[in-house]
Design a protein around this motif. Sequence first.
Motif: not given
Length: 115
Positions: A48-50, A55-57, A69-71
């Motif tokens: 996965f390459e944000p 990231v949002a759901v 979501i904070t990666l």
Amino acid sequence: MFLNAFLGHLDIYSAGHTHTASVAVEVWDGTPPAQDAAQWDERAEADFEPTSGEVAVWSMGLGRADDAITLAGSGGSWRVRVSCTGRAAAAALSEDEGTGDGVEKYLVQFWPAKH
């Protein structure tokens, strides 16, 4: 396959079409421990390459969830594992009653990819 990874987003396909699934997200510093495969109907992993560190759901029916979501502070390379249970029940519910809530449950785990 119920998980497809693209640059900047993941598509996760539900077995039912008229219910709201339950989603839990975990962010790990390293590879999460293996889980008992018997407790899940489906499991898949992908790179996965944000495009950013968050990231949002999104849901087709409900739109974007309020919390992101904070990666990390920026994008980077990640691995993701998606595990799901309740798929058969969600499919049957969609066929019989038409709606449901939390029948299908997802666990989404992110961790930094090793280079």
